[in-house]
Design a protein around this motif. Sequence first.
Motif, PDB file in Angstrom:
ATOM      1  N   GLN A  74     -46.846 -45.393-104.820  1.00 29.14           N
ATOM      2  CA  GLN A  74     -46.145 -45.720-103.765  1.00 29.14           C
ATOM      3  C   GLN A  74     -45.963 -44.393-103.146  1.00 29.14           C
ATOM      4  O   GLN A  74     -45.625 -43.288-103.475  1.00 29.14           O
ATOM      5  N   VAL A  79     -43.487 -42.780 -99.900  1.00 29.82           N
ATOM      6  CA  VAL A  79     -42.755 -43.162 -98.886  1.00 29.82           C
ATOM      7  C   VAL A  79     -42.409 -41.779 -98.075  1.00 29.82           C
ATOM      8  O   VAL A  79     -42.096 -40.631 -98.447  1.00 29.82           O
ATOM      9  N   VAL A  98     -43.601 -46.940 -96.065  1.00 33.69           N
ATOM     10  CA  VAL A  98     -43.695 -47.250 -97.637  1.00 33.69           C
ATOM     11  C   VAL A  98     -44.991 -47.942 -97.608  1.00 33.69           C
ATOM     12  O   VAL A  98     -45.425 -48.977 -97.130  1.00 33.69           O
TER      13      VAL A  98
END
Length: 345
Positions: free
Chosen positions: A118, A120, A156
């Motif tokens: 992920q 961000v 995100v």
Amino acid sequence: MEMRTLDRLILDTAAEGDASAITLDPTGALTAAALGSGRPVLSVDSDYSRAHAAHATGATVAGINEPLLIDDFLATHLPLTGASGIVAVGEMPKSLGRLDYLARSIAGAAARAGMAAQVVFGGNNKHLARSMNDVLAQSFDEVTASRGRGKFRCLVASGPRDVSYTPPTANGFTAYGGVFSGTKADHGGTFLATVVADLGVTAGSDAEPTVLDLGCGNGSVAKQLLEAGAVTAGQITATDADADAVLSARANLPGVTVTWDDAGSRFAEGSFDVIALNPPFHDRAGVDATLVQHLLDGARRLLAPGGELFMVHNSHLRYRGEVEKRFGRVQQAARNERFTVLRAG
């Protein structure tokens, strides 16, 4: 020190992961938080000073823990974490080129290692654009925007794709990530190189003159001096504090030593007979006069007795006063409709 609203938002938005990657951390708060969690921390911040600060606190850092290229760094160090997933956090890069480099490198490394990933990236709403979503979507299956907090928001991305990064090449230049001027020669740098080549490169002694392209960016000034026959590859050295610039300059200047450095701090005092300086003057859309000061301090330290600094700047900005604070002899070497080249010693 109290954590910035933006840093807190980034941390609150990010999922828990087995390992952390820090991409752009101006205050050091993101790195400190990740290290405080006890998880392995990999830093790919391109700034030399921030990278060394992260390394000093315990992070594994691209360029200090080799390699400098993010793809190779992650391929080397990500498997060593033993993690099943990685979360990359940072302030949103200023350029789409840097964003694409980060996204492809992180997604590709995670996918090939069979890991979840992920990213961000947070920023001021006025600096976020739809094009950033589009860039992230080339490397990740899902891209969403976080809820805002004040004037800030995060993008995100998750679901890494097996992608790879290839730097763009055009006009005889290769440009990694967010390097200034990309795949072309900067107009001010071209004027500077022309002036230096026309005036000639000389030494204060009988030795072959040594030349430094200080804050070299993509290496265009050194490249044009080489192409003009003003210097040889053995005479000139290039340095920059930005890792993307160093990778680009190394690709564009075969045979030339290019260092990742802080205003030439790794070189001894008085190492160079001629210094060419095309400094940054802008931080996003605004003019920041302080950006040149550290480089001028470095130039003064590095210039050999009898040596000369050549610096280009936008004529309307009038940076001569900053040069005169540091050098006893300053004159205008050339001027055109946009730029001024100062000659100092």
